[in-house]
Enzyme design. Structure first.
Site, mmCIF file in Angstrom:
data_model
loop_
_atom_site.group_PDB
_atom_site.id
_atom_site.type_symbol
_atom_site.label_atom_id
_atom_site.label_comp_id
_atom_site.label_asym_id
_atom_site.label_seq_id
_atom_site.Cartn_x
_atom_site.Cartn_y
_atom_site.Cartn_z
ATOM 1 N N HIS A 1 0.839 -1.198 0.000
ATOM 2 C CA HIS A 1 0.000 0.000 0.000
ATOM 3 C C HIS A 1 0.878 1.253 0.000
ATOM 4 O O HIS A 1 0.666 2.179 0.777
ATOM 5 C CB HIS A 1 -0.935 0.006 1.218
ATOM 6 N N GLN A 2 1.840 1.299 -0.901
ATOM 7 C CA GLN A 2 2.771 2.433 -0.962
ATOM 8 C C GLN A 2 2.012 3.704 -1.325
ATOM 9 O O GLN A 2 1.301 3.746 -2.326
ATOM 10 C CB GLN A 2 3.859 2.166 -2.006
#
Length: 546
Positions: free
Chosen positions: A482-483
């Site tokens: 979930h950058q």
């Protein structure tokens, strides 16, 4: 192309036998005859870019070019929900790695990211998690714009959803492009996990969105973008039905390397396609939707970023914005594993139940997030130490609100030079405290009565305490992929875009992807990225009368 075909219902068309073949032929022609300029150029076909391109292309008078570095999504590993792990490390994955991290015992963890039509929505685990009320109200405060508030965003979610769970008109919508349902006919271990959470005092809900994301958290069967065992990517839901239109060109295998600047104005993009560098002009705007690693990279290569960093690499400074590439955030998880007495086959997306909770009741919002995996989830280090059997299931203990902040750095001025990702996972001491709380909570749930029929033994971590538990956490830490947050929205010195997603100091350039989040949302990030795409499209239509 007949006008009747152009005006007919594209969503209905997309499911007819001949539509895919017509799209292939139309797009071959459009990409073979690329124009020197388009009204809008959208860079990246992921969960935000696909939405922007589709919404702009709804106006037949507007020409849209959608660029994607990856290739086709038409393959079983993308289409079939249960095959998602096969995409990791494949040609459909950028396969980034974070720098070696002393807080993870020197480990360098993978940061997988989609490189395919649909971006992350074509290789992710298909969870639909809207984010918490407090996330969106924080966005609105940072943006100084109530259009980002929870109430406003709730209206967008209702408008775009095609909800196939229990009717809930206050929170859910039907008839939109986004098919969502609670995991159908789940593996029995999933409802048992929800009951296990209830047994330790976590409230349970019919689904993980709506009311559950307005309070302290809760447990539920997971909301999924899966239909009849097939992935529903954002690209397939939004873009594909419109690919028979002459005003939408989708060019794959096109790597965006720089924004073409005319003074302080974005006038187009530079791409590498078929081994050649070419420039394409944008008459109206360029939209960057390349994700939290490539969006700051392209900004910096284009002279937009911290002037000291740019000058160090010999890049001419167009706009000093010190926040470009800073504020990197990601959810981190730790696999807690139990062996089945009798192995049960995974179903749907192999992860069908979830919970959100607080490590401290005094917190304003849930800071713990766990997804159940119907297979063993381990790192090389924990696999070596604990040898989890194939017939195992996992509680992937995660941090929903990490306090650690990393950054993205260029290693050179050439687009081919690798990017350096300092994820700084667990660098903030509070993250270790929250990780311990989450692992201990997962152990309590995993060893609770409702799950006992599915437990032969606890595989890992077992009853570790103190330094031994901290060491396990450092070895077990993995990315949730979930950058986010590397080009954040706001008005402080570190902000990169304003509330209208316009890059500060630059005209005709907006960013629409997870990088604009001021703070990572609570839960999986695909759904918030769709909302970011919807907001960007609304803003662009108003700005250009499109």
């Amino acid at each position: 192309m007949s006008s009747a075909r152009f005006e007919s219902d594209p969503e209905q068309n997309a499911h007819t036998a001949g539509f895919a073949e017509r799209v292939r032929a139309d797009q071959q022609k459009l990409t073979a005859e690329l124009k020197p300029h388009y009204d809008f150029i959208v860079c990246g076909s992921g969960s935000s870019g696909s939405v922007v391109a589709r919404r702009l292309a709804e106006n037949a008078d507007v020409s849209v070019l959608l660029l994607e570095a990856g290739g086709s999504d038409d393959m079983p590993s993308v289409i079939e929900a249960g095959q998602w792990p096969l995409n990791l490390g494949s040609e459909r994955d950028w396969a980034f790695r974070a720098q070696p991290n002393p807080h993870l015992n020197g480990r360098s963890i993978p940061l997988n990211m989609g490189k395919v039509l649909g971006g992350g929505s074509s290789i992710n685990v298909m969870a639909w998690a809207r984010g918490h009320k407090n996330d969106w109200d924080f966005f609105a405060a940072e943006a100084r714009d109530a259009a980002w508030s929870y109430q406003s965003v709730l209206n967008i979610y209702r408008r775009i959803e095609d909800w196939h769970g229990a009717p809930d008109p206050k929170y859910r919508g039907t008839g939109g492009p986004v098919f969502v349902q609670p995991a159908p006919d789940p593996n029995p271990v999933a409802p048992a996990m929800v009951e296990g959470a209830r047994s330790v005092g976590i409230p349970t809900f019919q689904n993980q969105n709506g009311l559950m994301m307005e309070g302290d958290g809760g447990a539920s069967i997971m909301d999924l973008r899966v239909r009849d065992g097939m992935r529903q990517s954002v690209f397939r839901s939004y873009v594909f039905p419109y690919m028979g239109r002459p005003n939408l060109t989708v060019l794959s295998h096109a790597l965006v390397t720089r924004i073409v600047m005319s003074g302080k104005q974005a006038s187009g993009v530079e791409i590498v396609h078929d081994g050649k560098v070419q420039r394409i002009a944008a008459e109206a705007e360029v939209v960057l939707s390349l994700g939290a690693i490539h969006t700051p990279k392209v900004l910096m290569l284009s002279g937009i970023g911290d002037q000291t960093e740019l000058q160090r690499l010999g890049i001419a400074v167009v706009q000093h914005l010190q926040g470009v590439g800073e504020n990197f955030q990601d959810h981190v998880g730790f696999g807690c594993v139990w062996e089945y007495p009798e192995p049960l086959a995974p179903r749907n997306n192999m992860a069908e139940a979830t919970f959100f909770w607080k490590s401290d009741p005094n917190l304003d919002t849930p800071d713990l997030h766990t997804c159940q995996g119907e297979m063993p989830m381990s790192t090389a280090e924990t696999a070596t130490q604990f040898s989890p059997p194939a017939g195992s299931w996992t509680l992937f203990a995660g941090l929903a609100r990490p306090k650690s902040r990393g950054r993205i750095r260029l290693t050179g001025a050439n687009p081919g030079d690798p990017i350096e990702i300092e994820a700084s996972t667990l660098a903030h001491p509070d993250d270790m405290k929250a990780a311990i709380a989450c692992v201990e909570l997962c152990r309590e749930i995993g060893n609770s009565g409702p799950l006992s029929p599915f437990v032969k033994r606890e595989v890992m971590p077992g009853n570790l305490k103190g330094a031994a538990l901290e060491n396990f956490i450092r070895d077990a830490a993995s990315s949730y992929w979930h950058q986010t947050c590397t080009a954040k929205m706001g008005h402080d010195a570190m902000a990169v875009v304003d509330g209208s997603l316009k890059v500060h100091g630059i005209d005709n350039l907006r960013i629409a992807d997870g990088s604009i989040m001021p703070r990572i949302t609570t839960g999986n990030t695909m759904a918030p990225c769709v909302v970011i795409g919807e907001r960007a499209a609304e803003i662009l239509k108003i700005a250009h009368g499109a």
